[in-house]
Write a protein that holds these residues in place. Structure first.
Motif, PDB file in Angstrom:
ATOM      1  N   ASP A  51       0.874  -1.175   0.000  1.00  0.00           N
ATOM      2  CA  ASP A  51       0.000   0.000   0.000  1.00  0.00           C
ATOM      3  C   ASP A  51       0.912   1.227   0.000  1.00  0.00           C
ATOM      4  OD1 ASP A  51       0.709   0.707   2.593  1.00  0.00           O
ATOM      5  OD2 ASP A  51      -1.098  -0.111   3.508  1.00  0.00           O
ATOM      6  N   ASN A  53       1.679   3.343   2.164  1.00  0.00           N
ATOM      7  CA  ASN A  53       2.533   3.463   3.356  1.00  0.00           C
ATOM      8  C   ASN A  53       3.706   2.501   3.285  1.00  0.00           C
ATOM      9  OD1 ASN A  53       0.556   5.166   4.455  1.00  0.00           O
ATOM     10  ND2 ASN A  53      -0.533   3.416   5.320  1.00  0.00           N
ATOM     11  N   THR A  54       3.408   1.261   3.008  1.00  0.00           N
ATOM     12  CA  THR A  54       4.481   0.259   3.043  1.00  0.00           C
ATOM     13  C   THR A  54       5.397   0.412   1.835  1.00  0.00           C
ATOM     14  OG1 THR A  54       3.061  -1.387   1.988  1.00  0.00           O
ATOM     15  CG2 THR A  54       3.129  -1.372   4.389  1.00  0.00           C
ATOM     16  N   THR A  84      -6.746   3.481   6.077  1.00  0.00           N
ATOM     17  CA  THR A  84      -5.939   2.278   6.308  1.00  0.00           C
ATOM     18  C   THR A  84      -6.679   1.041   5.799  1.00  0.00           C
ATOM     19  OG1 THR A  84      -4.954   3.314   8.240  1.00  0.00           O
ATOM     20  CG2 THR A  84      -4.797   0.919   8.117  1.00  0.00           C
ATOM     21  N   ALA A 112       2.702  -5.119   6.543  1.00  0.00           N
ATOM     22  CA  ALA A 112       2.539  -5.557   7.924  1.00  0.00           C
ATOM     23  C   ALA A 112       1.390  -6.590   7.939  1.00  0.00           C
ATOM     24  CB  ALA A 112       2.270  -4.366   8.826  1.00  0.00           C
ATOM     25  N   GLY A 113       0.701  -6.724   9.071  1.00  0.00           N
ATOM     26  CA  GLY A 113      -0.218  -7.840   9.245  1.00  0.00           C
ATOM     27  C   GLY A 113      -1.369  -7.899   8.259  1.00  0.00           C
ATOM     28  N   THR A 114      -1.992  -6.753   7.988  1.00  0.00           N
ATOM     29  CA  THR A 114      -3.218  -6.771   7.188  1.00  0.00           C
ATOM     30  C   THR A 114      -2.952  -7.189   5.748  1.00  0.00           C
ATOM     31  OG1 THR A 114      -4.214  -5.063   8.570  1.00  0.00           O
ATOM     32  CG2 THR A 114      -5.110  -5.317   6.357  1.00  0.00           C
ATOM     33  N   ASP A 117      -1.812 -10.739   5.270  1.00  0.00           N
ATOM     34  CA  ASP A 117      -2.913 -11.714   5.293  1.00  0.00           C
ATOM     35  C   ASP A 117      -3.704 -11.688   3.981  1.00  0.00           C
ATOM     36  OD1 ASP A 117      -2.483 -12.882   7.736  1.00  0.00           O
ATOM     37  OD2 ASP A 117      -4.067 -11.818   8.801  1.00  0.00           O
ATOM     38  N   THR A 135       7.162  -5.007   7.266  1.00  0.00           N
ATOM     39  CA  THR A 135       7.472  -3.584   7.465  1.00  0.00           C
ATOM     40  C   THR A 135       7.306  -3.120   8.911  1.00  0.00           C
ATOM     41  OG1 THR A 135       5.225  -2.943   6.889  1.00  0.00           O
ATOM     42  CG2 THR A 135       6.838  -3.001   5.095  1.00  0.00           C
ATOM     43  N   SER A 138       4.655  -5.609  14.167  1.00  0.00           N
ATOM     44  CA  SER A 138       3.323  -5.401  14.726  1.00  0.00           C
ATOM     45  C   SER A 138       2.490  -6.652  14.957  1.00  0.00           C
ATOM     46  CB  SER A 138       2.543  -4.462  13.796  1.00  0.00           C
ATOM     47  OG  SER A 138       2.635  -4.918  12.462  1.00  0.00           O
ATOM     48  N   VAL A 139       2.876  -7.761  14.358  1.00  0.00           N
ATOM     49  CA  VAL A 139       2.048  -8.979  14.452  1.00  0.00           C
ATOM     50  C   VAL A 139       2.905 -10.237  14.429  1.00  0.00           C
ATOM     51  CG1 VAL A 139      -0.208  -8.433  13.433  1.00  0.00           C
ATOM     52  CG2 VAL A 139       1.748  -8.797  11.957  1.00  0.00           C
ATOM     53  N   ASP A 140       2.275 -11.338  14.824  1.00  0.00           N
ATOM     54  CA  ASP A 140       2.953 -12.635  14.710  1.00  0.00           C
ATOM     55  C   ASP A 140       2.436 -13.403  13.492  1.00  0.00           C
ATOM     56  OD1 ASP A 140       0.418 -13.188  15.606  1.00  0.00           O
ATOM     57  OD2 ASP A 140       1.026 -14.718  17.026  1.00  0.00           O
ATOM     58  N   SER A 144       2.774 -17.282   9.775  1.00  0.00           N
ATOM     59  CA  SER A 144       1.752 -18.228  10.223  1.00  0.00           C
ATOM     60  C   SER A 144       1.012 -18.888   9.067  1.00  0.00           C
ATOM     61  CB  SER A 144       0.736 -17.529  11.127  1.00  0.00           C
ATOM     62  OG  SER A 144      -0.076 -16.659  10.369  1.00  0.00           O
ATOM     63  N   GLY A 146      -2.490 -19.574   7.706  1.00  0.00           N
ATOM     64  CA  GLY A 146      -3.811 -18.969   7.898  1.00  0.00           C
ATOM     65  C   GLY A 146      -3.773 -17.454   7.866  1.00  0.00           C
ATOM     66  N   LYS A 155     -14.811 -12.268  11.650  1.00  0.00           N
ATOM     67  CA  LYS A 155     -13.362 -12.357  11.451  1.00  0.00           C
ATOM     68  C   LYS A 155     -12.823 -13.601  12.135  1.00  0.00           C
ATOM     69  CE  LYS A 155      -9.350  -9.486  10.953  1.00  0.00           C
ATOM     70  NZ  LYS A 155      -8.364  -8.819  11.761  1.00  0.00           N
ATOM     71  N   HIS A 288      -4.950  -4.434  16.086  1.00  0.00           N
ATOM     72  CA  HIS A 288      -5.138  -5.777  16.633  1.00  0.00           C
ATOM     73  C   HIS A 288      -4.398  -5.934  17.966  1.00  0.00           C
ATOM     74  CE1 HIS A 288      -5.226 -10.203  16.563  1.00  0.00           C
ATOM     75  NE2 HIS A 288      -3.918 -10.199  16.683  1.00  0.00           N
TER      76      HIS A 288
HETATM   77  N1  NDP Z   1      -2.651 -14.424  10.191  1.00  0.00           N
HETATM   78  C1  NDP Z   1      -2.301 -14.343  11.448  1.00  0.00           C
HETATM   79  O1  NDP Z   1      -1.821 -15.319  12.026  1.00  0.00           O
HETATM   80  C2  NDP Z   1      -2.440 -13.070  12.175  1.00  0.00           C
HETATM   81  C3  NDP Z   1      -3.082 -12.008  11.621  1.00  0.00           C
HETATM   82  N2  NDP Z   1      -3.234 -10.836  12.289  1.00  0.00           N
HETATM   83  C4  NDP Z   1      -3.962  -9.757  11.620  1.00  0.00           C
HETATM   84  O2  NDP Z   1      -3.044  -8.724  11.237  1.00  0.00           O
HETATM   85  C5  NDP Z   1      -3.759  -7.492  11.165  1.00  0.00           C
HETATM   86  C6  NDP Z   1      -3.074  -6.435  11.967  1.00  0.00           C
HETATM   87  O3  NDP Z   1      -1.864  -6.135  11.396  1.00  0.00           O
HETATM   88  P1  NDP Z   1      -0.987  -4.861  11.894  1.00  0.00           P
HETATM   89  O4  NDP Z   1       0.370  -5.120  11.370  1.00  0.00           O
HETATM   90  O5  NDP Z   1      -1.181  -4.644  13.335  1.00  0.00           O
HETATM   91  O6  NDP Z   1      -1.675  -3.657  11.214  1.00  0.00           O
HETATM   92  P2  NDP Z   1      -1.694  -3.218   9.696  1.00  0.00           P
HETATM   93  O7  NDP Z   1      -1.056  -4.226   8.808  1.00  0.00           O
HETATM   94  O8  NDP Z   1      -3.101  -2.836   9.395  1.00  0.00           O
HETATM   95  O9  NDP Z   1      -0.756  -1.956   9.741  1.00  0.00           O
HETATM   96  C7  NDP Z   1      -1.231  -0.712  10.225  1.00  0.00           C
HETATM   97  C8  NDP Z   1      -0.892   0.397   9.249  1.00  0.00           C
HETATM   98  O10 NDP Z   1       0.494   0.681   9.268  1.00  0.00           O
HETATM   99  C9  NDP Z   1       1.008   0.621   7.950  1.00  0.00           C
HETATM  100  N3  NDP Z   1       2.439   0.322   8.017  1.00  0.00           N
HETATM  101  C10 NDP Z   1       3.002  -0.872   8.216  1.00  0.00           C
HETATM  102  N4  NDP Z   1       4.339  -0.767   8.242  1.00  0.00           N
HETATM  103  C11 NDP Z   1       4.646   0.534   8.071  1.00  0.00           C
HETATM  104  C12 NDP Z   1       5.859   1.271   8.002  1.00  0.00           C
HETATM  105  N5  NDP Z   1       7.053   0.663   8.086  1.00  0.00           N
HETATM  106  N6  NDP Z   1       5.786   2.609   7.834  1.00  0.00           N
HETATM  107  C13 NDP Z   1       4.589   3.228   7.729  1.00  0.00           C
HETATM  108  N7  NDP Z   1       3.403   2.568   7.772  1.00  0.00           N
HETATM  109  C14 NDP Z   1       3.436   1.242   7.931  1.00  0.00           C
HETATM  110  C15 NDP Z   1       0.135  -0.454   7.345  1.00  0.00           C
HETATM  111  O11 NDP Z   1       0.193  -0.668   6.013  1.00  0.00           O
HETATM  112  P3  NDP Z   1      -0.327  -2.183   5.440  1.00  0.00           P
HETATM  113  O12 NDP Z   1      -1.808  -2.162   5.553  1.00  0.00           O
HETATM  114  O13 NDP Z   1       0.167  -2.270   4.072  1.00  0.00           O
HETATM  115  O14 NDP Z   1       0.275  -3.236   6.306  1.00  0.00           O
HETATM  116  C16 NDP Z   1      -1.206   0.041   7.810  1.00  0.00           C
HETATM  117  O15 NDP Z   1      -1.597   1.161   7.068  1.00  0.00           O
HETATM  118  C17 NDP Z   1      -5.153  -7.772  11.718  1.00  0.00           C
HETATM  119  O16 NDP Z   1      -6.050  -7.934  10.647  1.00  0.00           O
HETATM  120  C18 NDP Z   1      -4.955  -9.067  12.489  1.00  0.00           C
HETATM  121  O17 NDP Z   1      -6.144  -9.788  12.651  1.00  0.00           O
HETATM  122  C19 NDP Z   1      -2.699 -10.651  13.518  1.00  0.00           C
HETATM  123  C20 NDP Z   1      -2.024 -11.675  14.120  1.00  0.00           C
HETATM  124  C21 NDP Z   1      -1.857 -12.973  13.509  1.00  0.00           C
END
Ligand code: NDP
Ligand code: 13P
Length: 459
Positions: A51, A53-54, A84, A112-114, A117, A135, A138-140, A144, A146, A155, A288
């Motif tokens: 996206d 941002n990333t 976002t 990052a996480g979203t 996935d 990037t 923020s997440v594990d 993973s 799934g 969700k 999250h």
């Molecule tokens: N599959 C699994 O096992 C797991 C999944 N999850 C899921 O992950 C999601 C949460 O992910 P999370 O990482 O917290 O949040 P996001 O991926 O939504 O990141 C938050 C925001 O920060 C942006 N961003 C990320 N890295 C940077 C950077 N270096 N500089 C500037 N902006 C940045 C993201 O862009 P961008 O959207 O491109 O990332 C997004 O706009 C949830 O949907 C959660 O349910 C959580 C844990 C485990």
């Protein structure tokens, strides 16, 4: 030889990983992306997915590295950076249909996480592997099995293979907004009570612990969580530990083909609020890991109260007499949750609802196992006070009020969180014993944890 560093642990875990072939964690490693892609996907074309941002965080070096390695690239797919991106199935379909006609083309997401996935499920539905450049810490979910994606308002983790490769550049991750690091700490610390929930399920023969998988997540966990101040201050060494701890947790989910090793009752608080839409319209949206952190305090408080109970004194006859029918369970779930969440939650709740002989057997099993549960769970857990202090130190919310959840809603979440997942946790053991409401009452009574901490500023 016993691995000593996070890097060694990741290398060892990769030896048995089902999907992930290589993970590169380090400083200035973005320029290794191209050669890694060419090694793991020989002859394939790449589509970079990011996206705004990333892409700004890591995009150009990744594109340059792919070109330098001679990887043929199709036009990148760049999602808007604002609002976002949400982990909704519509975004999965959008990406899947974009890549479907592109033959021999593999996704390299920068996410990052979203978005990781979204890329994971879109690729998985087409039977294609993919790789991700991480990037933020923020997440594990990076490594993973799934993808946690919302479909029709519900969700849940949806099955799909883990990435074939990951690149985690510590410079990029340390430069990510601080809130993303704090949220990664919230996601990771829930592995503490999630481990207790798994021990409980193990002792009851519901979901046995695989010692290898347990070691992947719990082995490096305490070290990764050890210094929240340094993580919060952006110290590169501490952020490396958090990044590696979250990657190891993802590898544990990959080895288990389930999120059980990484997600317990604390996560269920977060999922409940997320499905209720709480904080999704904030900018930035409530993340999250911030919600999971509060869920971790709640879960540790509940475990603390549970461990103080006299389980031997539970009157099984009385519990059996008061047991709810499936119809009553369905009515409770529908009364507690909005229609779109309730539809799926009813299935999970009814499936977990025991009556008659089955309930009598479960109560007897809990009583029999309880001394061992107490013995194994006590050293696993942290007190809710300690979790709250650690979250505060890392710069994450540590009280429900801070994330806009008032006490009435928070209290009700303890009941809802039990309804939304099939996974057996402390919420279910207390339900089976007919003690969930009692424990909640105690937690919110003046001497209980939440009675003593009704507001953030009194903590
Ligand atoms: N599959 C699994 O096992 C797991 C999944 N999850 C899921 O992950 C999601 C949460 O992910 P999370 O990482 O917290 O949040 P996001 O991926 O939504 O990141 C938050 C925001 O920060 C942006 N961003 C990320 N890295 C940077 C950077 N270096 N500089 C500037 N902006 C940045 C993201 O862009 P961008 O959207 O491109 O990332 C997004 O706009 C949830 O949907 C959660 O349910 C959580 C844990 C485990
Ligand atoms: O978020 C997760 C791990 O961090 C997994 O979520 P589930 O509990 O919905 O599988």
């Amino acid at each position: 030889m016993t691995p000593t560093s996070g890097t060694d642990l990741i290398a060892q875990a990769l030896g048995t990983a089902t999907d992930t072939k290589e993970i590169i964690v380090g400083t200035d490693v973005l320029d290794a992306t191209g050669e890694l892609f060419a090694r793991v996907f020989p002859g394939a074309r790449v589509i970079v997915v990011a996206d705004e941002n990333t892409f700004a965080a890591a995009g150009q070096p990744v594109v340059d590295s792919l070109a330098a390695a001679g990887v043929e690239a199709v036009e990148p797919c760049i999602f808007p950076g604002s609002p976002t991106l949400y982990a909704g199935y519509d975004n999965v379909e959008l990406l899947r249909e974009r890549i479907r006609p592109l033959e021999s083309t593999i996704v390299c997401s920068i996410a990052a996480g979203t978005l990781n996935d979204i890329a994971k499920l879109a690729s998985g539905e087409l039977g294609r592997p993919y790789m991700n450049v991480c990037t933020a810490a923020s997440v594990d979910g990076y490594a993973s099995f799934g993808a946690s994606i919302s479909k029709d308002g519900f969700k849940i983790t949806r099955d799909c293979p883990a990435p074939a490769a990951l690149v985690a550049d510590l410079g990029v991750i340390a430069a990510a907004p601080q809130r993303l690091t704090a949220t990664g700490y919230g996601d990771l610390i829930e592995k503490i009570p999630a481990g207790a929930d798994w021990i409980l399920a193990d002792e009851l023969g519901i979901e046995p612990i695989d010692p290898y998988v347990w070691g992947l997540v719990q082995g490096p966990l305490r070290q990764a969580l050890a210094d929240p101040e340094r993580i919060g201050a952006g110290d590169p060494g501490a952020i490396r530990g958090l990044t590696e701890g979250n990657i190891m947790s993802g590898l544990a989910m990959q080895a288990a083909q389930s999120s059980r090793p990484a997600s317990g009752a604390g996560h269920q608080f977060s999922h409940t609020w997320e499905m209720e839409g709480h904080g999704l319209d904030w900018e930035p949206p409530l993340s999250h890991g911030m919600k999971v952190g509060i869920g971790t305090v709640a879960s540790c408080a509940m475990w603390q109260e549970a461990l103080a109970l006299d389980i031997e004194a539970v009157d099984a006859e009385a519990v059996l007499a008061a047991a709810r029918s499936d119809e009553q369970i369905e009515a409770r779930v529908r009364a507690a949750l909005s229609e779109r969440i309730a539809q799926e939650a009813v299935g999970h709740s009814v499936a977990k609802n025991l009556q008659g002989d089955a309930l009598a057997e479960r109560i007897a099993a809990i009583k029999e196992a309880w001394p061992r549960i107490v013995e194994r769970v006590s050293p696993q857990l942290m007190s809710p006070e300690e979790v709250a202090q650690r979250l505060a130190a890392v710069g994450a919310p540590y009280h429900p009020e801070t994330i806009g959840i008032d006490m009435e809603r928070f209290r009700a979440t303890h009941l809802k969180a039990q309804m939304i997942r099939p996974r057996y946790t402390i919420l279910d053991a207390l339900t089976d014993l007919g003690l969930l409401e009692t424990v909640i009452d105690r937690l919110f009574a003046p001497q209980g944890y939440w009675g003593r901490h009704p507001h953030q500023d009194q903590d």
